[in-house]
Write an enzyme that holds these catalytic residues in place. Structure first.
Site, PDB file in Angstrom:
ATOM      1  N   ASN A  40      61.727 -36.556-117.152  1.00 57.94           N
ATOM      2  CA  ASN A  40      61.229 -35.928-118.365  1.00 57.94           C
ATOM      3  C   ASN A  40      60.288 -36.915-119.053  1.00 57.94           C
ATOM      4  O   ASN A  40      60.661 -38.053-119.316  1.00 57.94           O
ATOM      5  CB  ASN A  40      62.408 -35.569-119.275  1.00 57.94           C
ATOM      6  CG  ASN A  40      61.994 -34.784-120.488  1.00 57.94           C
ATOM      7  OD1 ASN A  40      61.153 -35.230-121.259  1.00 57.94           O
ATOM      8  ND2 ASN A  40      62.596 -33.628-120.671  1.00 57.94           N
ATOM      9  N   HIS A  51      58.948 -31.486-118.282  1.00 59.87           N
ATOM     10  CA  HIS A  51      60.373 -31.680-118.003  1.00 59.87           C
ATOM     11  C   HIS A  51      60.499 -32.392-116.661  1.00 59.87           C
ATOM     12  O   HIS A  51      59.542 -32.454-115.884  1.00 59.87           O
ATOM     13  CB  HIS A  51      61.088 -30.332-117.959  1.00 59.87           C
ATOM     14  CG  HIS A  51      61.306 -29.738-119.316  1.00 59.87           C
ATOM     15  ND1 HIS A  51      62.204 -28.721-119.534  1.00 59.87           N
ATOM     16  CD2 HIS A  51      60.745 -30.006-120.519  1.00 59.87           C
ATOM     17  CE1 HIS A  51      62.199 -28.398-120.815  1.00 59.87           C
ATOM     18  NE2 HIS A  51      61.321 -29.157-121.429  1.00 59.87           N
ATOM     19  N   GLU A  53      61.950 -31.688-113.782  1.00 59.02           N
ATOM     20  CA  GLU A  53      61.695 -30.902-112.577  1.00 59.02           C
ATOM     21  C   GLU A  53      60.194 -30.613-112.414  1.00 59.02           C
ATOM     22  O   GLU A  53      59.666 -30.683-111.300  1.00 59.02           O
ATOM     23  CB  GLU A  53      62.484 -29.589-112.625  1.00 59.02           C
ATOM     24  CG  GLU A  53      63.980 -29.777-112.717  1.00 59.02           C
ATOM     25  CD  GLU A  53      64.524 -29.933-114.145  1.00 59.02           C
ATOM     26  OE1 GLU A  53      65.753 -29.877-114.297  1.00 59.02           O
ATOM     27  OE2 GLU A  53      63.729 -30.120-115.102  1.00 59.02           O
ATOM     28  N   CYS A  78      66.448 -25.752-117.355  1.00 57.25           N
ATOM     29  CA  CYS A  78      66.221 -24.743-118.381  1.00 57.25           C
ATOM     30  C   CYS A  78      65.541 -23.530-117.734  1.00 57.25           C
ATOM     31  O   CYS A  78      65.215 -23.544-116.545  1.00 57.25           O
ATOM     32  CB  CYS A  78      65.337 -25.325-119.485  1.00 57.25           C
ATOM     33  SG  CYS A  78      63.635 -25.657-118.928  1.00 57.25           S
ATOM     34  N   CYS A  81      62.089 -24.398-116.080  1.00 53.73           N
ATOM     35  CA  CYS A  81      62.203 -25.081-114.790  1.00 53.73           C
ATOM     36  C   CYS A  81      62.860 -24.185-113.748  1.00 53.73           C
ATOM     37  O   CYS A  81      62.466 -24.195-112.581  1.00 53.73           O
ATOM     38  CB  CYS A  81      62.961 -26.389-114.971  1.00 53.73           C
ATOM     39  SG  CYS A  81      62.056 -27.550-116.039  1.00 53.73           S
ATOM     40  N   ASP A 141      63.454 -30.895-127.562  1.00 49.99           N
ATOM     41  CA  ASP A 141      63.281 -30.630-126.135  1.00 49.99           C
ATOM     42  C   ASP A 141      63.819 -29.264-125.750  1.00 49.99           C
ATOM     43  O   ASP A 141      63.245 -28.590-124.908  1.00 49.99           O
ATOM     44  CB  ASP A 141      63.988 -31.717-125.305  1.00 49.99           C
ATOM     45  CG  ASP A 141      63.562 -31.693-123.846  1.00 49.99           C
ATOM     46  OD1 ASP A 141      62.357 -31.897-123.583  1.00 49.99           O
ATOM     47  OD2 ASP A 141      64.407 -31.452-122.982  1.00 49.99           O
TER      48      ASP A 141
END
Length: 144
Positions: A40, A51, A53, A78, A81, A141
């Site tokens: 991140n 992020h 990923e 999330c 992602c 975030d």
């Protein structure tokens, strides 16, 4: 015991924390080898999309099909992602934990992704410590 791929994701998360960011890391694996790493960097790059990923997949570059890859992440992805996982047809996601953030496992599973949650104590403690120390950054975030 932590497998080598989750350990690499944890190392990425620690890099993020060491540079003033949120400690979430990710690695992309193909045929038993790490082909990309990321963490991140939303704070560091002033980019809400970076992020772990997403950073990892950007670092992979154009690899063609993702159908034979596994994405490791220290935290349950999330919806953003998870959507990327579904879009690229990544068949399996291995996560360190979902205690501190539930993420979108049902969404991924509904789209045929195998989701494995390790409930890893190291990952849980890393996020609990960060959230306690920097709730402002964490809430930003996750869109709170």
């Amino acid at each position: 015991m932590i497998d080598q791929f989750m350990q690499a994701a944890i190392e990425e998360a620690q890099k993020g924390l060491a540079t003033g960011g949120i400690p979430i890391g990710s690695v992309l694996v193909r045929a038993g080898k790490i082909i990309a790493r990321g963490h991140n960097q939303r704070i560091q790059k002033d980019d809400p999309m970076t992020h772990a990923e997403i950073d990892c997949l950007r670092n992979a570059g154009r690899i063609g099909s993702y159908k034979d890859t596994v994405l490791y992440s220290t935290l349950m992805p999330c919806y953003m992602c998870a959507g990327t996982v579904v879009q690229f047809k990544i068949p399996k996601v291995v996560v360190g934990e979902a205690n501190t953030f539930p993420g979108a496992p049902a969404f991924m599973r509904e789209h045929g992704v195998e989701v494995v949650n390790l409930n890893n104590a190291t990952c849980i403690k890393m996020m609990e410590d960060f959230i306690a120390a920097r709730p402002d950054l964490w809430n930003e975030d996750i869109g709170e």
